[in-house]
Design a protein around this motif. Sequence first.
Motif, PDB file in Angstrom:
ATOM      1  N   THR A 150      -7.660   4.359   3.364  1.00  0.00           N
ATOM      2  CA  THR A 150      -7.910   3.422   2.262  1.00  0.00           C
ATOM      3  C   THR A 150      -9.374   3.432   1.825  1.00  0.00           C
ATOM      4  O   THR A 150      -9.661   3.280   0.647  1.00  0.00           O
ATOM      5  CB  THR A 150      -7.508   1.981   2.648  1.00  0.00           C
ATOM      6  N   GLU A 151     -10.245   3.636   2.783  1.00  0.00           N
ATOM      7  CA  GLU A 151     -11.675   3.612   2.418  1.00  0.00           C
ATOM      8  C   GLU A 151     -12.077   4.822   1.581  1.00  0.00           C
ATOM      9  O   GLU A 151     -13.068   4.784   0.859  1.00  0.00           O
ATOM     10  CB  GLU A 151     -12.532   3.525   3.683  1.00  0.00           C
ATOM     11  N   ASP A 179     -11.362 -10.588   2.168  1.00  0.00           N
ATOM     12  CA  ASP A 179     -10.618 -11.240   3.239  1.00  0.00           C
ATOM     13  C   ASP A 179      -9.559 -12.194   2.669  1.00  0.00           C
ATOM     14  O   ASP A 179      -9.537 -13.378   2.996  1.00  0.00           O
ATOM     15  CB  ASP A 179     -11.615 -12.010   4.121  1.00  0.00           C
ATOM     16  N   THR A 204     -13.193   1.171  -4.709  1.00  0.00           N
ATOM     17  CA  THR A 204     -12.371   0.289  -3.888  1.00  0.00           C
ATOM     18  C   THR A 204     -13.216  -0.811  -3.249  1.00  0.00           C
ATOM     19  O   THR A 204     -14.283  -0.540  -2.693  1.00  0.00           O
ATOM     20  CB  THR A 204     -11.659   1.110  -2.796  1.00  0.00           C
ATOM     21  N   ASN A 213      -8.813  -6.885   3.554  1.00  0.00           N
ATOM     22  CA  ASN A 213      -9.573  -6.331   4.692  1.00  0.00           C
ATOM     23  C   ASN A 213      -8.687  -5.709   5.760  1.00  0.00           C
ATOM     24  O   ASN A 213      -9.073  -4.738   6.408  1.00  0.00           O
ATOM     25  CB  ASN A 213     -10.398  -7.445   5.342  1.00  0.00           C
ATOM     26  N   SER A 214      -7.500  -6.309   5.940  1.00  0.00           N
ATOM     27  CA  SER A 214      -6.614  -5.838   7.008  1.00  0.00           C
ATOM     28  C   SER A 214      -6.156  -4.400   6.787  1.00  0.00           C
ATOM     29  O   SER A 214      -5.644  -3.764   7.700  1.00  0.00           O
ATOM     30  CB  SER A 214      -5.395  -6.757   7.113  1.00  0.00           C
ATOM     31  N   PHE A 251     -13.006  -4.296  -0.691  1.00  0.00           N
ATOM     32  CA  PHE A 251     -12.181  -5.010   0.303  1.00  0.00           C
ATOM     33  C   PHE A 251     -12.584  -6.481   0.351  1.00  0.00           C
ATOM     34  O   PHE A 251     -13.757  -6.813   0.171  1.00  0.00           O
ATOM     35  CB  PHE A 251     -12.352  -4.375   1.683  1.00  0.00           C
ATOM     36  N   TRP A 260       0.822  -1.207   0.000  1.00  0.00           N
ATOM     37  CA  TRP A 260       0.000   0.000   0.000  1.00  0.00           C
ATOM     38  C   TRP A 260       0.861   1.264   0.000  1.00  0.00           C
ATOM     39  O   TRP A 260       0.637   2.189  -0.781  1.00  0.00           O
ATOM     40  CB  TRP A 260      -0.937  -0.016   1.210  1.00  0.00           C
ATOM     41  N   LYS A 306      -8.127  -1.959   5.831  1.00  0.00           N
ATOM     42  CA  LYS A 306      -9.287  -1.046   5.938  1.00  0.00           C
ATOM     43  C   LYS A 306      -9.018   0.033   6.990  1.00  0.00           C
ATOM     44  O   LYS A 306      -8.791  -0.269   8.163  1.00  0.00           O
ATOM     45  CB  LYS A 306     -10.523  -1.848   6.337  1.00  0.00           C
ATOM     46  N   ASN A 307      -8.999   1.268   6.583  1.00  0.00           N
ATOM     47  CA  ASN A 307      -8.934   2.393   7.520  1.00  0.00           C
ATOM     48  C   ASN A 307      -9.453   3.640   6.823  1.00  0.00           C
ATOM     49  O   ASN A 307      -9.877   3.570   5.644  1.00  0.00           O
ATOM     50  CB  ASN A 307      -7.509   2.588   8.062  1.00  0.00           C
ATOM     51  N   GLU A 308      -9.403   4.747   7.490  1.00  0.00           N
ATOM     52  CA  GLU A 308      -9.986   5.965   6.923  1.00  0.00           C
ATOM     53  C   GLU A 308      -9.358   6.346   5.587  1.00  0.00           C
ATOM     54  O   GLU A 308     -10.029   6.730   4.639  1.00  0.00           O
ATOM     55  CB  GLU A 308      -9.794   7.110   7.927  1.00  0.00           C
TER      56      GLU A 308
END
Lengths: 365, 416
Positions: free
Chosen positions: B352-353, B363, B359, B345-346, B361, B328, B348-350
């Motif tokens: 990246t979202e 698992d 986008t 999924n790991s 996500f 990333w 996922k945060n403000e």
Amino acid sequence: MVFTDASMLITEACVKAGADVFIGYPITPSNRFYQYGTQRFPSFLAGPDEITVMQWMAGFSAAGKFPVSATAFPGLALMTEGLNMAYAMELPMLLILTQRLGPSTGSATTGAQGDLMFLNGAISGQYPIPVFSHSDFKDSWEMTYEAIKTAIKFRTPVVLLTSKELVMTNKSFDLSTLKAIEPIEKFSTSVVEPYKPYKTGKEMVPPYIPLGDDKYQVRINASTHNDAGLIKKNDPESMANTKRLKEKFEKRIDEITFFDFDDQKGAQKLIVTYGISADAARDAVNDLRNSGEKVSLLIVKTMIPVPPKVMEIMNRFEKVIFVEENIGGIYKEIIYGNNCPKKVSSVNKIGSLISPSEIVKAVKK
Amino acid sequence: MTKNKILSKAKMPFCQGCGHGIIVRNIAKAMEQLGYTKHDTIIVSDIGCSGLVDPLFDTHSIHGLHGRAPALGVGVSLGLDNRDKKVIIIQGDGGVTIGLQHVLEAARRNIDVTLVVMNNLLYGMTGGQISGLSTQKFKEQKNFEVDVPPFEIVKLAHASGAAYSARATSIKTYTEVLKEAIEVNGFSIVEFSSLCTSYAFKKLDELQEVFEEAEVYKNERIPVKAHRNEKSSLLDRLQRIESDFDSKVKNKIGVVLAGSAGGGVQSAAKLLATTGMFSGLHSTMKGEYPVTVGTGFSIAEVILSKTPVNYTGLEEPDVVIVVSEDGWDKVKGNITEKSIVIMDNSLKNEETENINDKTVFGDFNRKAGKRGAALAALGYWLQDSGTMDVGALKKSVSSHKYSTVLLKAIDAGLEI
């Protein structure tokens, strides 16, 4: 179709053309040549450093075996001493130089086109060492063959100039488009008697007979030498022998002149490029022509010595744009020096590939 | 064997009283007595006074650079087809000093050559400066660098693996020592003391006072040769790929896969490229990773195109697959509003979202494991977008060494 890379095509072309031994010292981004070298060459040796590599290569060549190595600038810096020696001795060999971002160790995994200026002066005394470049997979195959042929025909070390992204990018490729390569005859079949190791005829290249020959007594020498191959300074024979090192290429330059010239009728602008930047230039030329711009493209493959035919083409155009992945246009400086005519401009960049859009912008300006 | 003259009629080029001429005559005598002829003797010479020897031998000769003669001679020896030929390398103490590595390398490999060291304790051509082989006693006389001990080249060569290492001090023994060295099948070195009448001593007994004593060491070893094995074509070993599937690629698309070293990113990218080829497309792939290949980011760029690809740069990727934080950090700057982004999924945060509204996500790490995540995400994207047939990806995998494991990763992605 296969999925391959230019390192593999070059390695394969070397062996098919008759190369005997790969002598390697590992360096990025020439890694794949080393790897493929172990898998394909009839003989492979792991040198302890690049100075030794170049000496071993010279020894093999003097004994009649065609050696190949691959390096990057830090290795070339160490090899330059031996390269001058092999050049003066007139020993055929091929050195593949994969350019990476400098100066010094720079960035080992970033491509560049920064080594041509060094190669242009690599042999002390303004003697040209043949430097060929390749611009795509087809060239990788054909220019490798031509490089080995030149090395043998002219009894000289030859450099195949490439760069990281040219030899470490995989592409889908149709192998049936490649011409067959036959082994090149190494040794001189006709010798003018009485034999002298450095006595030449009109072809200006001494016969190639290996050390240890049972008929002829061979003497090879890196110091200023006479026709007998013995140290002799300041006498006419030795000076003629020294001058011949330059003249053999100048007089027979047409035999080693290679380029692709895509000339568009009526075009007054010419893009000049080589190596890794050629792919972007091809795309840029397509885009420009599609938008109605008239432009011609010259992809140079004989970098050193500079062939007169290449200069003749440049002279015909009203605007000449050099495209090179370096800081200020090395090939441009080799052609025009520090006094560049107004009609000449360049697209340069370091750290990443020059893109087609950057070339389009420069041509339209 | 026929008796042949090895010594030529050329005049010795050395200063009056210099010891080099004596050593040259003894080399020639030893070769003659052993039956070598001019055509099976190759003299390899160095730089310095010892480098003037070529014309003194009526044999093959090659004259190279300062210190490099042992390396050049190794190349010659390994390159010869006829192993009855003898390579004699001659160099001085200056040459040994500058090219010490070459001597040790030749000894380590036990290459079949004889190295003759003419040690006159100094650099004679440049004014008599001391070398790495200038003896302690000589330096004391010169009162120069007395606190720096010399290299003991005979012992060093022996320790490195030379079949035969010797120092000869008495002229009477020269021919016999040389014959013994030359007859060795492997690397032999003989160090001789040589009088330098210009810069050291005028008399032999003065020289003998400062020179080390005679010694001989042997290693029972087989010499290393250059083996020649013809090998099959690399191109013949490549997988042949014919187009069996269709694709929805209109012109061309660029895909970036980003993850961490050891996460199967490069391998997934290669499978994507060959999937393109099975789907009738041209493809290119290049990888980027730090020089320490086992740690940090791993990025791969793949271009799939209806027509052959020239320029392989990828400034604005159409699809970005990211399965780890390392990946990333490296690719986030290249993502545009148009890029389709497939992320684990790991991550996922403000940040990246909110990168763009395309986008998705999944698992991937948890379902396919760290090594399978990139391939699982690839399978997910192909199925979700219909860009290419998942069957083409599975076909790409089928000939792979680890096809079972890879198929499991793809299936994990398809289930998401």
